[in-house]
Design an enzyme around this catalytic site. Structure first.
Site, short mmCIF file in Angstrom:
data_model
loop_
_atom_site.label_atom_id
_atom_site.label_comp_id
_atom_site.label_asym_id
_atom_site.label_seq_id
_atom_site.Cartn_x
_atom_site.Cartn_y
_atom_site.Cartn_z
N LYS A 197 43.03 33.96 35.38
CA LYS A 197 43.16 32.60 35.91
C LYS A 197 42.26 32.49 37.14
O LYS A 197 42.54 33.06 38.18
CB LYS A 197 44.61 32.31 36.28
CG LYS A 197 45.57 32.35 35.09
CD LYS A 197 47.00 32.16 35.53
CE LYS A 197 47.94 32.07 34.33
NZ LYS A 197 48.02 33.34 33.60
N LYS A 286 46.08 25.90 39.51
CA LYS A 286 47.45 26.08 39.99
C LYS A 286 47.52 27.14 41.08
O LYS A 286 48.34 27.04 42.01
CB LYS A 286 48.39 26.43 38.84
CG LYS A 286 48.21 27.81 38.25
CD LYS A 286 49.12 28.03 37.06
CE LYS A 286 48.96 29.43 36.47
NZ LYS A 286 49.32 30.51 37.38
N ARG A 348 52.41 34.93 43.33
CA ARG A 348 51.86 35.70 44.46
C ARG A 348 51.00 34.83 45.37
O ARG A 348 50.88 35.10 46.56
CB ARG A 348 51.07 36.90 43.93
CG ARG A 348 49.72 36.56 43.36
CD ARG A 348 49.00 37.76 42.82
NE ARG A 348 49.62 38.27 41.61
CZ ARG A 348 49.12 39.26 40.87
NH1 ARG A 348 48.00 39.84 41.24
NH2 ARG A 348 49.73 39.66 39.78
#
Length: 474
Positions: A197, A286, A348
């Site tokens: 990602k 995101k 995280r």
């Protein structure tokens, strides 16, 4: 039993139906048939990268299919030499002794003593060593099942049928360029499932975005139809602890549907989707906005009102950006919105934002944090800002009625760049970004984005000067 591949329940349950080992074997045989695997030739699945999600993904497959040893071989590659510091070794020892099943397994494998010695400081453990025993360095509190770990990249991938990219996006290009050297003599192309990602931004010959699947395609020459992205609303440790979750595998229909069926488990439902662009870009976005969410939560002492205001603004910016990149992106709803939500809650990147705002970590520590791994949102902030600040992509500002770079309509992204990259501002600036002094409703940003004139197809184009070397044809 969680954490063991030596004991396996006879039955698993999916959507109210009992599914025994025969169903798993049927799914495995079906995928083997599609890949043309002969009897006696195991399906070779290799995870590349052993962060939290990469390790959990490999262990999900190992738990499900690992006992069919003549039909499938599951391995994971990670770099050798990463030492486990003494504080982590002490914590790992506590985790082991709190879990009777793990303790017994290590004793049976004659592996317990080395953890005693590491706790005492009499020896150094290494990340690849503990992974073989079922411990991921980025997720010590969640024991996994033991894995077959390979530290030589060529040995791991040269004959792989399916490669799972569990690397950070910042490392994907480099590692797959090395992998391409080992695939020059291949006749058939492997399938690659990317979990990464993040994005890169390139400005020449025109400003454009490079996603992990595109990085892999360019590095290896593997046809894009053989490269898929899997993502969804999930926290790795919770999925391994059998909390119900879902995900989507996106890409060409040829492989996404059979892979969705193969990967689906009773507690981990995998859907399939053709919109690779939206899902992969949202996977990077995101993480960007999760850092800001963590800051807002810490600075407002978890104010629900402040967090909801932030959510409204950040989702409108995400919609705005995805409409630049895809003419008809999938709506920010369902799994896409859920993926954002869970990352803002507990990922995280949100943790990183919280710790920065509290002053418990500093920006000088970089974006690779011990015990957490790579904080992907940091590099993604830089990439999205760099891309969207290009004047060649200008859009009409609704209030000032003049062309501006797209980033000027993304106040949160601009602020995160000034906090994390240029370091012009402190974390407190994120709260000011929420106070929209222009009184513009976030809906207006979405309406601008939904104009067909807004779409910039060049943002996903491949540079004309990129030449594929040694492409693999199937």
């Amino acid at each position: 039993m969680v954490g063991s591949i030596e004991v396996m329940s006879r039955y698993s349950y999916t959507n109210g139906n009992i599914q025994n080992g025969n169903c798993l074997e049927e799914k495995l045989d079906e995928l083997r048939g599609l890949l043309g695997k002969a009897d006696g030739d195991p399906l070779r699945i290799v995870g590349v990268g052993a962060g939290a999600w990469g390790s959990v993904f490999a262990t999900l497959l190992q738990d499900n299919y690992g006992h069919f040893r003549e039909k499938v071989q599951i391995r994971i590659w990670r770099r050798p030499g990463k030492a486990v510091d003494r504080a982590t070794a002490e914590h790992l020892f506590e985790v082991i002794n709190s879990r009777e099943d793990v303790l017994r397994r290590l004793i049976r494998r004659c592996a317990y003593l080395k953890y005693v010695e590491a706790r005492l400081g009499d020896r150094t453990l290494y990340a690849d060593e503990i992974l073989k025993d079922g411990f991921c360095l980025n997720m010590i509190d969640t024991p996994l099942c033991p894995l077959k770990v390979v530290t030589n990249l060529q040995e791991a991938v040269w004959d792989a049928d399916i490669v799972v990219n569990g690397l950070p996006s910042t490392e994907t290009r480099e590692v797959f360029e090395e992998i391409s050297c080992y695939w020059k003599e291949r006749i058939t192309a492997p399938i690659i499932i990317s979990l990464a990602k993040g994005i890169e931004a390139a400005l020449h010959p025109v400003p454009h975005i490079i996603t992990p699947t595109q990085m892999i395609n360019r590095a290896t020459g593997i046809p894009i139809e053989n490269i898929l992205y899997l993502g969804g609303p999930n926290i790795a440790s919770e999925i391994y602890n059998k909390e119900y979750a879902n995900a989507r595998i996106c890409g060409a229909e040829k492989w996404r549907k059979p892979l969705a069926k193969f990967l689906r488990q009773p507690h981990f439902i995998v859907w399939d989707n053709s919109d690779l662009v939206t899902h992969e870009v949202m996977g990077g976005l995101k993480n960007v906005y999760a850092i800001g969410a963590g800051m807002v939560a810490a600075l407002t002492k978890e104010s629900a009102t402040s967090k909801s205001v932030y959510f409204a603004h950040c989702t409108s910016e995400m919609i705005f950006i995805t409409h630049l990149l895809a003419e008809e992106p999938e709506k920010l709803a369902g799994p896409l919105l859920a993926d954002t939500y869970v990352t803002l809650l507990k990922g995280r990147n949100a943790w990183y934002g919280q710790m920065l705002a509290k002053g418990e970590i500093s920006r000088d520590m970089g974006d690779s944090i011990s015990g957490k791994g790579m904080i992907q949102g940091v590099s993604a902030v830089g990439a999205f800002y760099e891309l969207l600040s290009q004047s060649s992509l200008s859009v009409l500002h609704p209030g000032e009625n003049k062309p501006v770079a797209p980033v000027e309509l993304c106040p949160i992204l601009k602020t995160l760049y000034k906090i994390l990259i240029s370091r012009e501002q402190s974390s407190q600036a994120i709260l000011q970004a929420l106070r929209d002094e222009t009184l513009n409703d976030p809906r207006e940003r979405i309406e601008i984005a939904q104009s067909h004139a807004f779409y910039r197809p060049s943002l996903l184009s491949q540079p004309r000067d990129v030449v594929m070397e040694n492409p693999i044809n199937i």
